[in-house]
Structure formats: C-alpha cells, structure tokens
Design a protein around this motif. Structure first.
Motif, mmCIF file in Angstrom:
data_model
loop_
_atom_site.group_PDB
_atom_site.id
_atom_site.type_symbol
_atom_site.label_atom_id
_atom_site.label_comp_id
_atom_site.label_asym_id
_atom_site.label_seq_id
_atom_site.Cartn_x
_atom_site.Cartn_y
_atom_site.Cartn_z
ATOM 1 N N ARG A 69 0.834 -1.206 0.000
ATOM 2 C CA ARG A 69 0.000 0.000 0.000
ATOM 3 C C ARG A 69 0.870 1.258 0.000
ATOM 4 O O ARG A 69 0.642 2.184 -0.773
ATOM 5 N N GLU A 70 1.886 1.261 0.868
ATOM 6 C CA GLU A 70 2.767 2.443 0.943
ATOM 7 C C GLU A 70 3.463 2.703 -0.389
ATOM 8 O O GLU A 70 3.585 3.841 -0.832
ATOM 9 N N GLN B 64 0.895 4.012 -2.879
ATOM 10 C CA GLN B 64 0.341 5.327 -2.537
ATOM 11 C C GLN B 64 1.426 6.379 -2.307
ATOM 12 O O GLN B 64 1.124 7.515 -1.920
ATOM 13 N N PHE C 60 -5.892 -0.183 -3.668
ATOM 14 C CA PHE C 60 -4.969 0.786 -3.055
ATOM 15 C C PHE C 60 -4.701 1.953 -4.016
ATOM 16 O O PHE C 60 -4.667 3.117 -3.611
ATOM 17 N N ALA C 61 -4.483 1.600 -5.282
ATOM 18 C CA ALA C 61 -4.134 2.630 -6.269
ATOM 19 C C ALA C 61 -5.298 3.601 -6.471
ATOM 20 O O ALA C 61 -5.123 4.823 -6.438
ATOM 21 N N ASP D 93 -7.876 4.107 -4.508
ATOM 22 C CA ASP D 93 -8.191 4.794 -3.260
ATOM 23 C C ASP D 93 -7.276 5.999 -3.041
ATOM 24 O O ASP D 93 -7.662 6.980 -2.406
ATOM 25 N N ALA D 94 -6.049 5.908 -3.560
ATOM 26 C CA ALA D 94 -5.117 7.032 -3.410
ATOM 27 C C ALA D 94 -5.252 8.024 -4.566
ATOM 28 O O ALA D 94 -4.484 8.984 -4.657
ATOM 29 N N LYS E 293 -4.618 7.514 -7.673
ATOM 30 C CA LYS E 293 -3.589 7.380 -8.706
ATOM 31 C C LYS E 293 -4.242 6.991 -10.043
ATOM 32 O O LYS E 293 -5.238 6.252 -10.048
ATOM 33 N N LYS F 95 -12.779 9.503 -6.213
ATOM 34 C CA LYS F 95 -11.395 9.993 -6.087
ATOM 35 C C LYS F 95 -10.958 10.764 -7.314
ATOM 36 O O LYS F 95 -9.798 11.163 -7.435
#
Ligand code: NDP
Ligand code: MG
Length: 383
Positions: free
Chosen positions: A82-83, A86, A108-109, A111-112, A114, A138
């Motif tokens: 995730r880190e 993100q 994850f991508a 949600d951030a 991206k 997003k």
C-alpha cells in the motif's frame, strides 16, 4: 518524467510493459515493481531499471537470493504494498498481476487517486461495484490495457456520448479449441489448452481463452468500465486477432481498432494517456489481410448467459463468477477435472449464490472465499 509502479512486473504483461518503457525511457521512471516469487526475473528488472521499491508477495524464509542485497527498499507485507502504491511520487500504477490476487493493489491505487492502467480484469469483474464508484469519488482514471477494452477506449475518443452507441462488438480469437465440440473438449490436455493461436500470455488467461471464459470476463469488464448495458454488447469470434473491438454509432458509422496482436500496442496507448508514444511494431499488411467473424462456438452459450446475468445484476455476482472460474482453472491445471468440467464448476457454483450488494473490500473477500469453498465442493462431487 512520470513515475511508474508496475504490479506483476515479472509476468507477460509486465514484460511487455517494460518493452514500452525501454523505448520511452525519457518519459518514464520505473519507481517500483511487485511480483510474487520470480526473483531471478525481478533481479534482471532491478539491474536494468533500478527501481526504488521492490515488493514480493511470496512467503520467503531463505533470503540468500542476490535480490535481497540490491540497493532498493525490498518490501513484502500488504501494508508495504500500500505504501509503495500510494507513495506521493507515484504518478501511474499498472495493475498486471494475474487473478483475484491483484484486487487489493488495484484498490490501493484507486483509493489514493492514482491513475491506474488495468490489465488485471479479475479485479474489475470481482469488485466493479466498488472500484468504479471509488474511481469517480477519487476523481481518477481507470485506463484499460486489455486489448479489446483499450480498443473500445480508443473508439470512444471519437464520441463518448453513450446514448449514441448502437452496438459494441468485442472480438475473441476463439482460442485453440473453437472447432471442437463439447464432447471433444472432454479429452483435451493442459498442453493443448496452453497453445494459444495468436497471443502469448500467462497460463491462467491462456486457459480462460481456451474455455472462452476470458471473453465472459471481458464482457463484464466492458459493462463495468464503459457502463454499456450487456444487451448492446455482442461477441464475435475473429480468429486473426487483428480487429480488437468496434463500436457502431446510431448514425450508422462503425469505428474499429486494428493492430497486429501484440500487447505493447494497447500498453503504449494506455501509458501515453494524453499523447501517443512511439514504439516498434509490425505494420499491418492490408493487401494480405483476411478478416473473418463467426458466432461463439456451439455449447458455450450457457457460460455467456451467466456472464450476462452478472452484468445485469452486478453486486457480488462477479466475485462469485471469477472465484469459481479461478478454482476450476486451477483444478484443470492440477488434472483434478477435465476441460469441460470447468464450465460445470462455474455454472453450479454460481447457481448456489444469490445476488447481494457489496459495499466493502472485506465483503468481496468474504464472497470470494465462500465461492472458492463452494467450487471445491462441486469439484469433489464431480470426482
Ligand atoms: P502472468 O502469469 O504472466 O504474470 C502474472 C504476474 O503477477 C507475475 O508477475 C506474477 O509474479 C504476479 N503475481 C501473481 N500473484 C501475485 C501476488 N499475489 N502478488 C504480486 N504479484 C503476483 O500473467 P499475465 O501477464 O498474462 O496476465 C496478467 C493480467 O493481465 C491478468 O489479469 C490477465 O488476465 C491480464 N491480461 C493479460 C494479457 C496478456 O497478453 N498476457 C492480455 C490481456 C489481459 P511471479 O512471476 O513472481 O509469479
Ligand atoms: Mg483481452
């Protein structure tokens, strides 16, 4: 310079993506890669592209491999994945893991916020009801890499008013068995199923192409990505794999996308985002082209009916369909069932569940788990 994270870097799409990056090294920096356990290929990638982050998902106790002493952050837990995805420096995430295992990273991508280039159709099929609204919320873009969907994406650049679409036609190569009856299919081997006539791909999608379940997944993927009702989506077998998809608009114009079957083409288009990237490719020789289109082979209709039901009702149905198929394909690879049983496992598992809404990743994981358990029960009952 755009910073890229490539998930599934050691796989077939991963390698094709690296070919595109090599040819456009002034525009892209490979910031991070993810893979499962193919350390040798990952090391080659690391030596060539010098990523800052390297993530592997396999459970590894022996850390003797030279990759572990490479000068980069070597990561392995889901929180680290995730880190990496993100990380503020990341501009574009390429989701090219095979199967449901790619879902968490796609989530994850998005949600951030991206930009995400998606080859991993299983994440869209399993979690379309979650990922598509999340991307809207997003304000980010999901760009398809799957050749048919990238073709549709390009056709829609002509006119993206969905009310102006009369029909969308997704093409299928038909795989190696399109001439075989359901009876003949009972006797095909894994080696036969892994011989795709036009594309070179990872094993799971190659089996999916042979069953045509790949096209069912793609029907659902198109339904989610472009919000086009399944009733407007036709499938045609096009053995040459030159026309990747086409759209007929209400004014009678049909726009199609053509190229030789090479994944670098849709990948370059997706990576180009607002502009076209130069790559090496074999030009089409129009004087020798023969383009044919045929209906889906007999006996495979029922699996498409289920895929169409997934499109109409959505919710958890894509999760169930995908999980049942993944278990069935693995059981075929493990020689626990024959090729035709793949259909039976998917159909019987699917009919065991009713449609429910899904609102979280956890719910999807739970439906996925339940469907896998049920599919295993069906497999036991067959044997
Ligand atoms: P491959 O089997 O060739 O590669 C799969 C990749 O995913 C490998 O890098 C593998 O790592 C990695 N991987 C597997 N499990 C995990 C995990 N749990 N965590 C992190 N990485 C993992 O598959 P393809 O490249 O053929 O397909 C990838 C996706 O793209 C699929 O969803 C497929 O449907 C889609 N697609 C593929 C096309 C093609 O031409 N190949 C065309 C259109 C869509 P490792 O090597 O270490 O096992
Ligand atoms: Mg495809």
């Amino acid at each position: 310079m755009k910073n890229i994270v490539l998930l599934g870097a050691t796989g077939s799409i991963g390698q094709s993506t690296l070919n595109v990056l090599r040819q456009n090294s002034d525009s892209f920096n490979l910031l991070g890669i993810a893979f499962n356990n193919n350390f040798d290929i990952a090391l080659d990638i690391a030596n060539e592209f010098k990523p800052d982050f390297i993530f592997y998902s396999a459970n590894v106790t022996n850390k003797d491999h030279p990759l572990f002493s490479f000068d980069a952050e070597i990561l392995s837990r889901s929180a680290n994945l995730r880190e990496m995805i993100q990380h503020p420096k990341v501009d574009v995430v390429i989701s090219a893991v095979s199967g449901f295992a790619g879902l968490e990273a796609s989530y994850f991508a998005i949600d951030a916020g991206k930009i995400i280039l998606v080859a991993n159709k299983e994440s869209i099929v399993s979690a379309g009801d979650l990922l598509i609204p999340l991307a809207d919320k997003k304000n980010t873009t999901i760009v398809p890499i799957d050749s048919e969907h990238n073709a549709i994406h390009q056709c829609l650049l002509v006119d993206n008013d969905l009310t102006k679409i009369l029909k969308l036609l997704i093409t299928a190569s038909g795989g190696p068995f399109k001439e075989l009856s359901m009876e003949e299919l009972k006797h095909v081997s894994i080696q036969d199923a892994l011989k795709h006539p036009t594309w070179v791909m990872g094993p799971k999608i190659t089996i999916d192409s042979a069953t045509l379940v790949n096209k069912c997944l793609e029907l659902i993927e198109a339904n989610y990505l472009f919000d086009i009702p399944e009733s407007k989506i036709d499938i045609a077998v096009h053995p040459q794999s030159i026309v990747h998809s086409m759209i007929t608009f209400i004014d009678g114009s049909t726009i199609a996308h053509l190229s030789n079957p090479k994944m670098e083409v849709p990948i370059a288009n997706a990576l180009g985002l607002e502009g076209r990237l130069p790559i090496q490719f074999d030009e089409l020789d129009f004087s020798s082209l023969e383009l044919t289109f045929e209906p889906i082979p007999e006996g495979r209709e029922s699996i498409f009916q289920i895929a169409r039901e997934v499109c109409r009702n959505r919710g958890n149905l894509g999760t169930i369909f995908n999980a049942a198929n993944e278990i069935a394909v693995q059981a075929f690879i493990d020689q626990r069932i024959n090729f035709v049983d793949i259909y039976e496992v998917v159909i019987r598992t699917f009919s065991h569940f009713s449609c429910s809404n899904i609102e979280s990743l956890e719910e999807i994981f739970e439906y996925d788990k339940q469907a896998r358990i049920q599919a295993e029960k069906v497999i036991k009952s067959i044997n």
